[in-house]
Design an enzyme around this catalytic site. Sequence first.
Site, PDB file in Angstrom:
ATOM      1  N   PHE A 140       0.865  -1.195   0.000  1.00 52.59           N
ATOM      2  CA  PHE A 140       0.000   0.000   0.000  1.00 52.59           C
ATOM      3  C   PHE A 140       0.892   1.231   0.000  1.00 52.59           C
ATOM      4  O   PHE A 140       1.629   1.470   0.950  1.00 52.59           O
ATOM      5  CB  PHE A 140      -0.942   0.052   1.205  1.00 52.59           C
ATOM      6  CG  PHE A 140      -1.837   1.264   1.133  1.00 52.59           C
ATOM      7  CD1 PHE A 140      -2.981   1.260   0.332  1.00 52.59           C
ATOM      8  CD2 PHE A 140      -1.510   2.438   1.794  1.00 52.59           C
ATOM      9  CE1 PHE A 140      -3.770   2.392   0.227  1.00 52.59           C
ATOM     10  CE2 PHE A 140      -2.307   3.570   1.686  1.00 52.59           C
ATOM     11  CZ  PHE A 140      -3.442   3.544   0.899  1.00 52.59           C
ATOM     12  N   ASP A 225       9.306   2.885   1.909  1.00 55.61           N
ATOM     13  CA  ASP A 225       8.132   3.685   2.252  1.00 55.61           C
ATOM     14  C   ASP A 225       7.872   3.506   3.746  1.00 55.61           C
ATOM     15  O   ASP A 225       7.334   2.482   4.181  1.00 55.61           O
ATOM     16  CB  ASP A 225       6.928   3.234   1.417  1.00 55.61           C
ATOM     17  CG  ASP A 225       5.681   4.064   1.721  1.00 55.61           C
ATOM     18  OD1 ASP A 225       5.703   4.845   2.701  1.00 55.61           O
ATOM     19  OD2 ASP A 225       4.683   3.924   0.988  1.00 55.61           O
ATOM     20  N   LYS A 254       2.294  10.836   7.424  1.00 49.19           N
ATOM     21  CA  LYS A 254       1.440  10.526   8.572  1.00 49.19           C
ATOM     22  C   LYS A 254       1.881  11.251   9.848  1.00 49.19           C
ATOM     23  O   LYS A 254       1.569  12.419  10.005  1.00 49.19           O
ATOM     24  CB  LYS A 254       1.330   9.011   8.745  1.00 49.19           C
ATOM     25  CG  LYS A 254       0.539   8.385   7.573  1.00 49.19           C
ATOM     26  CD  LYS A 254      -0.067   7.034   7.879  1.00 49.19           C
ATOM     27  CE  LYS A 254      -1.106   6.679   6.822  1.00 49.19           C
ATOM     28  NZ  LYS A 254      -0.695   5.661   5.859  1.00 49.19           N
TER      29      LYS A 254
HETATM   30  C1  LIG Z   1      -0.903   5.794   4.441  1.00 47.30           C
HETATM   31  C2  LIG Z   1       0.207   5.338   3.576  1.00 47.30           C
HETATM   32  C3  LIG Z   1       0.485   5.968   2.350  1.00 47.30           C
HETATM   33  C4  LIG Z   1      -0.387   7.051   1.770  1.00 47.30           C
HETATM   34  O1  LIG Z   1      -0.469   8.195   2.555  1.00 47.30           O
HETATM   35  P1  LIG Z   1      -1.622   9.281   2.277  1.00 47.30           P
HETATM   36  O2  LIG Z   1      -1.260  10.422   3.173  1.00 47.30           O
HETATM   37  O3  LIG Z   1      -2.933   8.643   2.629  1.00 47.30           O
HETATM   38  O4  LIG Z   1      -1.541   9.627   0.822  1.00 47.30           O
HETATM   39  C5  LIG Z   1       1.578   5.531   1.638  1.00 47.30           C
HETATM   40  N1  LIG Z   1       2.362   4.528   2.085  1.00 47.30           N
HETATM   41  C6  LIG Z   1       2.121   3.907   3.253  1.00 47.30           C
HETATM   42  C7  LIG Z   1       3.046   2.821   3.706  1.00 47.30           C
HETATM   43  C8  LIG Z   1       1.021   4.274   4.025  1.00 47.30           C
HETATM   44  O5  LIG Z   1       0.767   3.599   5.167  1.00 47.30           O
END
Ligand SMILES: *Cc1c(COP(=O)(O)O)cnc(C)c1O
Length: 409
Positions: A140, A225, A254
């Site tokens: 994700f 990520d 986040k």
């Molecule tokens: C939440 C998340 C995203 C996307 O972040 P948004 O602020 O919702 O665009 C990307 N990568 C990971 C691992 C995430 O948990």
Amino acid sequence: MSSSDFIAREDRFGARNYAPLPVVLARGEGAYLWDVEGRRYLDMMGAYSAVSHGHMHPRIVAAAKAQLARVGVVSRAYYSDRLGSFLEKLCALSGLDRCLPMNTGAEAVETAIKAARRWSHRVKGIPEGKAEIIVAEGNFHGRTTTIVGFSSEPSYREGFGPFAPGFVTVPFGDAAAMAAAVTAHTAAILVEPIQGEAGIRVPPAGYLGELRAICDRNNVLLILDEIQSGLGRTGRMFCFEHEGIRPDGLTVGKALGGGLLPVSAFLARADVMAVFEPGSHGSTFGGNPLAAAVAEAALDTLVDEALVERSAALGETLLARLAAVRHGAIRDVRGKGLWVGVELDPAQAPAREVCLAMMRRGVLSKETHETVVRFAPPLVVTEAEIDHAIDVFQAALSEVAPLHRASAA
Ligand SMILES: *Cc1c(COP(=O)(O)O)cnc(C)c1O
């Protein structure tokens, strides 16, 4: 207005792209949230780890208020007296050379993809348009069309094509599969160190180290990520520290916004970031003074309040106590730091039913993929609160699947 009025209005005028639990939140403080009827809830969700500092952390709120008395947004057409110190701190904490601020996580990932492709064309010498990025099944990375194009989750993709080419998918946690997928056209490997939205999937120990070695051998960028795993969630400032490696590129988001604002960033080695010259990439709001002030306060708070160490210590407690819960519907308990997923047998105990039963008892979580109940509280949570959440989880399990009574081993 009552909860049902708020819910009816939101459901009537909003797009139906979420299935929220039926609770209407109006106020938050630390690890607690209150609904419009004044009922208090212990937050075991932390807004998908965006609220690692706790709700309305006084120091971060004070930084925001102080900045609101000065200036909010000036754009990157100019310098500001806020941005440089934020970038410097994030570089120092991550060990990377340069930082490009964005707003949402998906934008940081898009930035990483652009950097990797340009680096591969200009520096590695892959013919323009031929670059491949290897990603992991179950990933994700956000919701843009490019990003959902390399998701393996049908509900994220269905009907949204055509998708951007240039991505190759291999199983998560399988370093040999990753090595076998590398070709002369591979620009980068892009993975989450722990897959959050897939249900807190933890790869085998040594996985990140093996990916690092694969990238070194093949002149491929390792891009991690850490939008969800970073900033203390797993008990280290960044999850890659568990394996003593450093990526070439890193996305953060986040919790970077301190629970107040969307703030994200792509960080990289200087020679990778050098592919961006003026005009090549940008964001109107990225790195604005308000966001920079809040994010810097968020970083300072993590360090000064030792929230990362707290996540490591309390995370062990959380994992051990959840692993000790005995119930026939529990299939797996896994995680790192204050980030644990409990996988349930959906035939016996659908995760949403368990989350609803927890909510009625004053503890908020949210199901992930129908089968996983997530425990990802703000890092300011206390041990007693963790114990309470686990008691409530056991009671909820027993209510939803009464054939088995939950008990502590
Ligand atoms: C939440 C998340 C995203 C996307 O972040 P948004 O602020 O919702 O665009 C990307 N990568 C990971 C691992 C995430 O948990």
